[in-house]
Write an enzyme that holds these catalytic residues in place. Structure first.
Site, PDB file in Angstrom:
ATOM      1  N   GLU A  87      35.655   0.146 -59.546  1.00  0.00           N
ATOM      2  CA  GLU A  87      36.463  -0.199 -58.383  1.00  0.00           C
ATOM      3  C   GLU A  87      35.660  -1.046 -57.416  1.00  0.00           C
ATOM      4  OE1 GLU A  87      37.969   3.170 -56.270  1.00  0.00           O
ATOM      5  OE2 GLU A  87      39.195   1.926 -54.927  1.00  0.00           O
ATOM      6  N   PHE A  90      38.662  -5.227 -53.958  1.00  0.00           N
ATOM      7  CA  PHE A  90      39.965  -5.790 -54.344  1.00  0.00           C
ATOM      8  C   PHE A  90      40.889  -4.719 -54.934  1.00  0.00           C
ATOM      9  CE2 PHE A  90      42.708  -7.996 -57.345  1.00  0.00           C
ATOM     10  CZ  PHE A  90      42.975  -9.224 -56.777  1.00  0.00           C
ATOM     11  N   ASP A 212      29.657 -15.751 -52.653  1.00  0.00           N
ATOM     12  CA  ASP A 212      29.614 -14.290 -52.766  1.00  0.00           C
ATOM     13  C   ASP A 212      28.646 -13.863 -53.863  1.00  0.00           C
ATOM     14  OD1 ASP A 212      30.287 -11.787 -51.866  1.00  0.00           O
ATOM     15  OD2 ASP A 212      32.159 -11.643 -52.994  1.00  0.00           O
TER      16      ASP A 212
HETATM   17  N1  LIG Z   1      35.306  -8.703 -66.663  1.00  0.00           N
HETATM   18  C1  LIG Z   1      34.816  -7.465 -66.565  1.00  0.00           C
HETATM   19  N2  LIG Z   1      34.371  -6.803 -67.653  1.00  0.00           N
HETATM   20  C2  LIG Z   1      33.866  -5.551 -67.549  1.00  0.00           C
HETATM   21  N3  LIG Z   1      33.740  -4.877 -66.389  1.00  0.00           N
HETATM   22  C3  LIG Z   1      34.156  -5.494 -65.266  1.00  0.00           C
HETATM   23  C4  LIG Z   1      34.719  -6.801 -65.287  1.00  0.00           C
HETATM   24  N4  LIG Z   1      35.030  -7.147 -64.013  1.00  0.00           N
HETATM   25  C5  LIG Z   1      34.679  -6.103 -63.250  1.00  0.00           C
HETATM   26  N5  LIG Z   1      34.170  -5.106 -63.986  1.00  0.00           N
HETATM   27  C6  LIG Z   1      33.631  -3.825 -63.499  1.00  0.00           C
HETATM   28  O1  LIG Z   1      34.544  -3.313 -62.542  1.00  0.00           O
HETATM   29  C7  LIG Z   1      33.848  -2.840 -61.389  1.00  0.00           C
HETATM   30  C8  LIG Z   1      34.502  -3.358 -60.133  1.00  0.00           C
HETATM   31  O2  LIG Z   1      34.400  -4.772 -60.079  1.00  0.00           O
HETATM   32  P1  LIG Z   1      34.902  -5.596 -58.821  1.00  0.00           P
HETATM   33  O3  LIG Z   1      34.600  -7.028 -59.067  1.00  0.00           O
HETATM   34  O4  LIG Z   1      36.316  -5.242 -58.531  1.00  0.00           O
HETATM   35  O5  LIG Z   1      34.079  -5.020 -57.627  1.00  0.00           O
HETATM   36  P2  LIG Z   1      32.589  -5.284 -57.168  1.00  0.00           P
HETATM   37  O6  LIG Z   1      32.133  -6.632 -57.635  1.00  0.00           O
HETATM   38  O7  LIG Z   1      31.780  -4.124 -57.663  1.00  0.00           O
HETATM   39  O8  LIG Z   1      32.690  -5.279 -55.610  1.00  0.00           O
HETATM   40  P3  LIG Z   1      33.278  -6.438 -54.688  1.00  0.00           P
HETATM   41  O9  LIG Z   1      34.708  -6.063 -54.430  1.00  0.00           O
HETATM   42  O10 LIG Z   1      32.447  -6.378 -53.493  1.00  0.00           O
HETATM   43  O11 LIG Z   1      33.184  -7.745 -55.433  1.00  0.00           O
HETATM   44  C9  LIG Z   1      32.412  -3.280 -61.513  1.00  0.00           C
HETATM   45  O12 LIG Z   1      31.632  -2.109 -61.659  1.00  0.00           O
HETATM   46  C10 LIG Z   1      32.315  -4.098 -62.755  1.00  0.00           C
HETATM   47  O13 LIG Z   1      31.251  -3.682 -63.534  1.00  0.00           O
END
Ligand SMILES: Nc1ncnc2c1ncn2[C@@H]1O[C@H](COP(=O)(O)OP(=O)(O)OP(=O)(O)O)[C@@H](O)[C@H]1O
Ligand SMILES: [Mg+2]
Length: 399
Positions: A87, A90, A212
């Site tokens: 999570e 977003f 970012d």
């Molecule tokens: N394409 C993907 N493949 C596998 N895991 C993913 C992918 N995109 C996101 N995740 C996993 O989902 C989780 C949440 O990702 P998300 O990008 O929503 O948040 P974040 O980058 O941790 O925080 P922020 O909202 O500040 O960007 C992360 O732990 C990430 O490892």
């Protein structure tokens, strides 16, 4: 993988002198605006109108698949907890399965694996970021950018479908203590991949400022090749005689360049600063922002490391003890010197990302096994004169 890691604070608005003032911590420690601005609400209205009408599908890049909500529900087993990956600000990310030819949902374990990000219903800022992500990642293709496969904009639902990155984020591997530490060679390969992705973005064809860069937005495939994800805050770079673009300050504390935080003036050198912070994280295994460091006095990694970086006799004291001394001393010294240049307070004195990439490839990674470099033939930006992000004021006025 997943939401295993404590989040650094994300800033959606900051005053020039006090980056952390007036903040509210959300569940994942992000910084949010104290109130949703009337601008955001206005743009949400136009966003809704423009995306829910039939014009929608012609205004997003045509190489993306438009999914229905029920297709993504089926692909993720109804967003069941066993498919939950993590999570962020977003919303939640789930694992899903699609047929590799038709992209129709398939049985778990068959077809291709994808990651499905589902926007939280209440997130106004999220809708703007969703649209920016669709527009940028729909048009940009590069081996070091995560691939966006499609999206869903049905009724109130906003989702994004990406290629699945099996090793999750760099943040988890670097800071999660229960896993084996990332070896030195892998760390340097990741630095090179990230520098390659940013050099591509800053190049004349793309001219995009990522804005970012942080460990949680660097995703890793099964071979630890790194790709940039999350283009919700990306902006077009300056053109013509302009030296910068003026923006509302958004980003993440500890990673954002000081002059950008102070003035809102955004340049590609803001990304170079954030790259310097990520390089420091790779060297030291310490977080960009750690409230626990220095007895609860909020000190950034940069504040802590700078005195060491500028003293050649003490520079190796910043190195991650979890490496157990298993790294090239010369390589580490060169990487630390490069980080110091990237973190220069005057952006003009920071190297460009192309220079950073050259330095990493030529001087620092000599003893690092090289990953196959993504083919330049893949690298293109689908140019559209009427591209949605040029015509959609909700995006160009984002900041
Ligand atoms: N394409 C993907 N493949 C596998 N895991 C993913 C992918 N995109 C996101 N995740 C996993 O989902 C989780 C949440 O990702 P998300 O990008 O929503 O948040 P974040 O980058 O941790 O925080 P922020 O909202 O500040 O960007 C992360 O732990 C990430 O490892
Ligand atoms: Mg992210």
């Amino acid at each position: 993988m997943g939401n295993c890691c404590r989040k650094p604070a994300k800033c959606a608005h900051a005053s020039s002198t006090n980056f952390s003032s007036g903040r509210k911590k959300s569940h994942n420690n992000e910084l949010k605006q104290d109130s949703t601005s009337s601008y955001l609400q206005a743009s949400w209205g136009s966003f809704n109108n423009s995306l829910i009408t039939s014009k929608v599908d012609t205004s997003v890049p045509s190489n993306l698949k438009s999914f229905s909500f029920s297709e993504l529900k089926n692909a993720t087993k109804n967003f069941r907890s066993e498919t939950f990956l993590g999570e962020g600000g977003f919303g939640c990310v789930f694992k899903g399965w699609l047929d590799e030819n038709t992209l129709a949902p398939t049985k778990p374990g068959t077809g291709i694996v994808v990651a499905v990000k589902r926007l939280k219903a209440e997130s106004f800022q999220g809708h703007k970021e969703w649209l920016a992500e669709v527009n940028y990642l729909g048009q940009l293709r590069h081996g070091n950018l995560v691939k966006l496969i499609g999206y869903c904009a049905e009724s109130e639902n906003r989702l994004l479908v990406y290629e699945f990155m099996p090793k999750g984020s760099l943040e988890c591997h670097l800071f999660r203590k229960r896993d084996l530490p990332l070896p030195w060679a892998t760390r340097m390969r990741i630095a090179i991949d990230v520098a390659r992705g940013l050099s591509f973005l800053h190049g004349l064809n793309a001219n995009v400022i990522y804005r970012d860069l942080k460990a949680s937005n660097i995703l890793l495939d099964s071979d630890f090749n790194a790709k940039l994800s999350d283009f919700g805050l990306a902006r077009d770079g300056p053109t013509g005689d302009n030296t910068h673009v003026s923006t509302r300050v958004v980003g993440t504390r500890g990673y954002a360049a000081p002059e950008y935080v102070a003035t809102g003036h955004l340049t590609p050198k803001s990304d170079v600063y954030s790259f310097g912070v990520v390089l420091l994280e790779l060297l030291s295994g310490r977080r960009a922002m750690d409230d626990e460091r220095a007895n609860f006095v909020e000190e950034t990694l940069v504040d802590w490391a700078k005195p060491f970086l500028s003293d050649p006799r003490r520079v190796l004291r910043i190195m991650d003890t979890r490496l157990g001394g298993q790294y090239s001393k010369k390589g580490a010294q060169a990487a630390a010197a490069l980080a110091l240049q990237c973190l220069h307070t005057d952006p003009k004195n920071r190297p460009s990302m192309t220079e950073v990439l050259t330095a990493l490839e030529k001087n620092i990674s000599k003893d690092v096994p090289t990953s196959p470099s993504p083919t330049n033939l893949d690298n293109h930006r689908i140019k559209q004169l009427n591209s949605p992000r040029r015509t959609n004021t909700a995006i160009t006025n984002l900041t």
